[in-house]
Design an enzyme around this catalytic site. Structure first.
Site, short mmCIF file in Angstrom:
data_model
loop_
_atom_site.label_atom_id
_atom_site.label_comp_id
_atom_site.label_asym_id
_atom_site.label_seq_id
_atom_site.Cartn_x
_atom_site.Cartn_y
_atom_site.Cartn_z
N ASP A 1 -0.02 -40.46 51.08
CA ASP A 1 1.39 -41.18 51.47
C ASP A 1 1.16 -42.79 51.73
O ASP A 1 0.33 -43.24 52.10
CB ASP A 1 1.97 -40.42 52.66
CG ASP A 1 1.15 -40.29 53.95
OD1 ASP A 1 0.37 -41.36 54.13
OD2 ASP A 1 1.64 -39.57 54.84
N ASP B 1 2.51 -30.38 50.66
CA ASP B 1 1.47 -30.70 51.57
C ASP B 1 1.99 -30.43 53.22
O ASP B 1 3.45 -30.45 53.12
CB ASP B 1 1.01 -32.17 51.71
CG ASP B 1 1.95 -32.91 52.45
OD1 ASP B 1 3.13 -33.38 51.76
OD2 ASP B 1 1.87 -33.35 53.67
N CYS C 1 -7.10 -10.36 54.15
CA CYS C 1 -7.68 -11.80 53.80
C CYS C 1 -9.23 -11.68 53.61
O CYS C 1 -9.66 -10.82 54.21
CB CYS C 1 -7.60 -12.66 54.93
SG CYS C 1 -8.01 -14.44 54.53
N CYS D 1 -11.28 -14.35 53.70
CA CYS D 1 -11.85 -15.53 53.96
C CYS D 1 -13.14 -15.09 54.81
O CYS D 1 -13.25 -13.89 55.43
CB CYS D 1 -10.84 -16.44 54.78
SG CYS D 1 -10.76 -15.99 56.42
N CYS E 1 -12.19 -13.82 58.51
CA CYS E 1 -11.73 -12.16 58.55
C CYS E 1 -12.80 -11.53 57.96
O CYS E 1 -12.68 -10.28 58.52
CB CYS E 1 -10.55 -12.22 57.66
SG CYS E 1 -9.06 -13.17 58.13
N HIS F 1 -9.26 -19.88 58.02
CA HIS F 1 -8.35 -18.76 57.52
C HIS F 1 -7.00 -19.17 57.20
O HIS F 1 -6.57 -18.81 56.14
CB HIS F 1 -8.35 -17.88 58.92
CG HIS F 1 -7.19 -16.67 58.63
ND1 HIS F 1 -6.96 -15.83 57.80
CD2 HIS F 1 -5.75 -16.94 59.05
CE1 HIS F 1 -6.01 -15.25 57.53
NE2 HIS F 1 -5.22 -15.88 58.40
ZN LIG Z 1 -8.56 -14.83 56.75
#
Ligand SMILES: [Zn+2]
Length: 387
Positions: A105, A279, A317, A319, A322, A348
């Site tokens: 930016d 963003d 999830c 990830c 998780c 996460h």
């Molecule tokens: Zn997760």
């Protein structure tokens, strides 16, 4: 020279960036943004790396969770450690070890946020930096120089940020200045073959002003366009209306970027209006405050109900957080102020946002019904889970 006395501008070389729409569902587009440093599937979400770091994550982790492009902040890197230092060290990509595309930016938002220590003139903005108390002047020319020195793939034009609400006369004058500053940004470019420049559509919350400004900027044949001046405290339906009118008046073959937005439902709504790039600090900042985005809503990990909860943050999830940890452990880390809490929740939340954008891209290919269904779900994902 970019100026042409007949049309105002000679089309700018945009070989360093191209955009292709692959599918659409109403105004929503599924596309590909091609840069010299790789492709970005759109709609896309850029994790925010203000100070040349996506806070608490390594670049490899950010890439592994699916992000293809990140955002950095010209203002902060100008003030510290300095754009010339980063340039002398090989540019921002090398400095922060992120080989993919980077958008910066312009610094406009930051200097206008310093409301009690800045003076705005036609030349630019004079302000005192919060870091060292020194006076600096940020102009369109300086902003372009910073962003080109960093060597980023996409630079944003330096625009005047208008407060909300604002009177019509004030919006007209400010939007005209933004156009004059955009022309100065275009003239100041020295490396258009490496760094593309996006213009920013202003026009406040007046339909006709926003449409007119979008049309005016469209004639400048820029590599891409941002919808600016949104997410400044306005009601959601007003933002939605401005996204629709802004996107509808921009060229269909250029990427559209909504800056600083937002919650899951805000992103789906903007996609439905035809926006391609996003963003926001929400997934990273919320993580540090112990908030997780889940398919049940926004989860505040410090709540006592999670003290002995053995479930993962979000069972759907995949990830690392998780797959590995219970809510009880994450709550313990957060309440003990452990650094690992920041890392695991950020990992996460960024995964959640990349998964959301992937679902959006799939829904666009499936059609408007799928996108509407996703909007209804995103509405739930945006609401806080009660304590
Ligand atoms: Zn997760």
């Amino acid at each position: 020279m970019p100026f042409n006395t007949t049309t105002g501008f000679i089309p700018m070389a945009t070989q360093c960036l191209s955009f292709e729409v692959k599918a659409s569902a109403g105004p929503a587009r599924r596309g590909v943004l091609r840069t010299l440093r790789g492709e970005v599937d759109t709609p896309a979400f850029m994790p925010v790396g203000t100070a040349a770091t996506v806070k608490a994550m390594t670049p490899g982790e950010v890439s592994d969770l699916g992000a293809q492009m990140i955002l950095a902040n010209a203002f902060h890197l100008w003030v510290r450690p300095g754009h010339k230092l980063i340039e002398s060290l090989g540019g921002l990509h090398k400095f922060m070890h992120w080989p993919g595309p980077i958008l910066t930016d312009s610094g406009g938002y930051q200097v206008f946020s310093l409301s009690d220590r800045r003076t705005v003139t036609e030349d630019g903005v004079r302000f005192r930096t919060p870091h060292d108390g020194q006076y600096r002047v940020l102009t369109p020319e300086v902003s372009v120089e910073i962003q080109e020195s960093l060597g980023v793939d996409i630079a944003m034009a330096f625009d005047e940020c208008i407060e909300w609400p604002a009177e019509r006369d004030r919006v007209v004058a400010s939007t005209e200045r933004t156009t004059r500053w955009l022309k100065r940004c275009l003239s100041a470019r020295k490396r258009p073959e490496k760094t593309a420049l996006f213009g920013i559509v202003q026009g406040g919350f007046y339909d006709d002003l926003r449409a007119a400004h979008a049309q005016e900027l469209s004639e400048m044949d820029l590599a891409g366009y941002a919808l600016g001046g949104l997410s400044v405290g306005e009601p959601r339906d007003q933002r939605k209306a401005m996204a629709i009118v802004g996107a509808a008046n921009l060229p269909s073959d250029r990427p559209r970027y909504m800056m600083g937005v937002g919650y899951p439902v805000d992103i789906v709504e903007a996609v439905q209006a035809g926006v391609d790039l996003f963003d926001c600090v929400l997934p990273t900042r919320s993580a540090r405050f112990g908030q997780a985005f889940t398919r049940f809503g926004r989860l505040t990990i410090k709540h006592a109900r999670y003290r002995d909860d053995q479930d993962p943050l979000d069972p759907s999830c995949a990830c690392y957080t998780c797959l590995s940890f219970s809510r009880a452990y994450l709550r313990h880390l957060h309440t003990s102020n452990e650094l690992l809490s920041h890392r695991l929740l950020t990992l996460h939340n960024l995964t959640f946002y990349q998964d959301l954008l992937r679902e959006i891209r799939e829904a666009i290919v499936s059609g408007p019904t799928a996108l509407n269904a996703l909007e209804a779900k995103a509405e739930i994902w945006t609401k806080p889970i009660p304590a």
